[in-house]
Design a protein around this motif. Structure first.
Motif, mmCIF file in Angstrom:
data_model
loop_
_atom_site.group_PDB
_atom_site.id
_atom_site.type_symbol
_atom_site.label_atom_id
_atom_site.label_comp_id
_atom_site.label_asym_id
_atom_site.label_seq_id
_atom_site.Cartn_x
_atom_site.Cartn_y
_atom_site.Cartn_z
ATOM 1 N N THR A 140 0.820 -1.211 0.000
ATOM 2 C CA THR A 140 0.000 0.000 0.000
ATOM 3 C C THR A 140 0.851 1.256 0.000
ATOM 4 N N VAL A 141 1.823 1.346 0.910
ATOM 5 C CA VAL A 141 2.604 2.580 0.995
ATOM 6 C C VAL A 141 3.468 2.772 -0.249
ATOM 7 N N LEU A 142 3.929 1.680 -0.851
ATOM 8 C CA LEU A 142 4.727 1.805 -2.073
ATOM 9 C C LEU A 142 3.897 2.379 -3.209
ATOM 10 N N VAL A 143 2.703 1.827 -3.423
ATOM 11 C CA VAL A 143 1.861 2.300 -4.525
ATOM 12 C C VAL A 143 1.452 3.750 -4.302
ATOM 13 N N LEU A 144 1.066 4.086 -3.084
ATOM 14 C CA LEU A 144 0.652 5.465 -2.813
ATOM 15 C C LEU A 144 1.803 6.443 -3.002
ATOM 16 N N GLU A 149 -3.101 9.654 6.433
ATOM 17 C CA GLU A 149 -4.290 8.965 5.919
ATOM 18 C C GLU A 149 -4.456 7.581 6.520
ATOM 19 N N LEU A 150 -3.350 6.857 6.702
ATOM 20 C CA LEU A 150 -3.434 5.473 7.165
ATOM 21 C C LEU A 150 -3.281 5.327 8.679
ATOM 22 N N GLY A 151 -2.992 6.421 9.365
ATOM 23 C CA GLY A 151 -2.834 6.348 10.814
ATOM 24 C C GLY A 151 -1.547 5.669 11.233
ATOM 25 N N LEU A 152 -0.475 5.892 10.470
ATOM 26 C CA LEU A 152 0.821 5.285 10.757
ATOM 27 C C LEU A 152 1.833 6.359 11.143
ATOM 28 N N ARG A 153 2.928 5.938 11.761
ATOM 29 C CA ARG A 153 4.028 6.865 11.994
ATOM 30 C C ARG A 153 4.771 7.083 10.682
ATOM 31 N N ARG A 154 5.301 8.281 10.511
ATOM 32 C CA ARG A 154 6.019 8.570 9.275
ATOM 33 C C ARG A 154 7.220 7.644 9.108
ATOM 34 N N GLY A 155 7.886 7.310 10.203
ATOM 35 C CA GLY A 155 9.025 6.414 10.122
ATOM 36 C C GLY A 155 8.627 5.030 9.617
ATOM 37 N N SER A 156 7.433 4.572 10.011
ATOM 38 C CA SER A 156 6.947 3.277 9.536
ATOM 39 C C SER A 156 6.681 3.313 8.035
#
Length: 265
Positions: free
Chosen positions: A132-136, A150-157
């Motif tokens: 998901t993060v790669l495609v986005l 948007e996904l509720g993740l840490r930027r480092g993740s």
């Protein structure tokens, strides 16, 4: 004209819009590209089709407002992303991505199909979050901060996920990291894209073809998106089935009244 198409065009007409410029036309033009993007984000076709259907159903219910938007497809795509992310998180531990690949567009060359299948196979080897993060990031151009919000993740993740996913795809696709963004390796040239006339969403295909990414991985993802668009557009029964399900859903929920202007918000 199918009954489903006629029902949507009637709703468009009662809402004051021409059928070819109303919801039916919007749906027909944008559906192949929307499903192609969903398939890139998600490793399961049924989940992708369900998320796209839900996105258009939400848009259908709000069409009186959305029809004035410059890009209502962007609104639908955000709904699709949210649905796929939620489904992916629930199912990540229970199954891997499908290995069955779509049928190629009838006008695609052997080289184009080989590249698209290689990209899709490489994506299937990624964990859902990394995919998901790669495609986005690489295909949609979203920043790491935007993805994290948007996904509720840490930027480092997000950054770690993009890094690991890139390394995996570059290895699988034979790309060489030379410090300047990589090498196309065995990938074919950008000018060998499937002609835009083969896609229902020809304008979008022209926009993509006019802007070759500097990043070769982004280029491979974009060509695969176009290949998927062609695969969907070449099978009108897919679009007809989606229209049938959409009108049935709208009738069941009652969100669209006889004047076609219902908005549950």
């Amino acid at each position: 004209m199918t009954t489903e198409r006629a029902e949507i065009e009637e709703a468009d007409g009662k809402a004051g819009g021409r059928a070819d410029g109303g919801f039916a036309g919007f749906f027909e033009r944008s559906y192949p590209g929307m499903l192609a993007r969903a398939l890139l984000l998600c490793g399961h076709r049924q989940d992708a089709e369900d998320a796209v259907q839900e996105g258009y159903a939400e848009a259908f219910r709000r069409w009186e407002r959305l029809r004035a938007y410059e890009a209502p497809d962007a609104w639908v795509y955000r709904v699709v992303r949210q649905r796929l992310w939620a489904v992916g998180r629930r199912r990540a531990r229970h199954r891997s991505a499908e290995t069955r690949l779509p049928q190629p567009p009838p006008t695609a060359s052997v080289e184009q199909t080989a590249e698209a299948r290689a990209v899709l196979s490489a994506l299937a080897g990624l964990p859902p979050r990394q995919r998901t993060v790669l495609v986005l990031h690489c295909l949609e151009g979203m920043t790491q901060a935007e993805i994290a919000e948007e996904l509720g993740l840490r930027r480092g993740s997000v950054a770690a996920g993009v890094f690991k996913a890139r390394r995996h795809l570059e290895k699988e696709l034979g790309m060489v990291d030379d410090g300047g963004g990589g090498d196309r390796g065995r990938l074919h040239g950008w000018d060998e894209l499937v002609p835009s006339a083969t896609f229902r969403d020809g304008h979008a295909a022209n926009r993509v073809a006019a802007q070759e990414p500097v990043d070769p991985l982004a280029g491979a993802l974009r060509r695969t998106e176009l290949w998927l668009r062609g695969s969907v557009a070449a099978r009108p029964e897919t679009l007809d089935a989606a229209l049938a399900a959409l009108t049935g859903s709208a009738g069941t929920t009652g969100a669209i009244g006889t004047d076609g202007t219902g908005d549950p918000t």
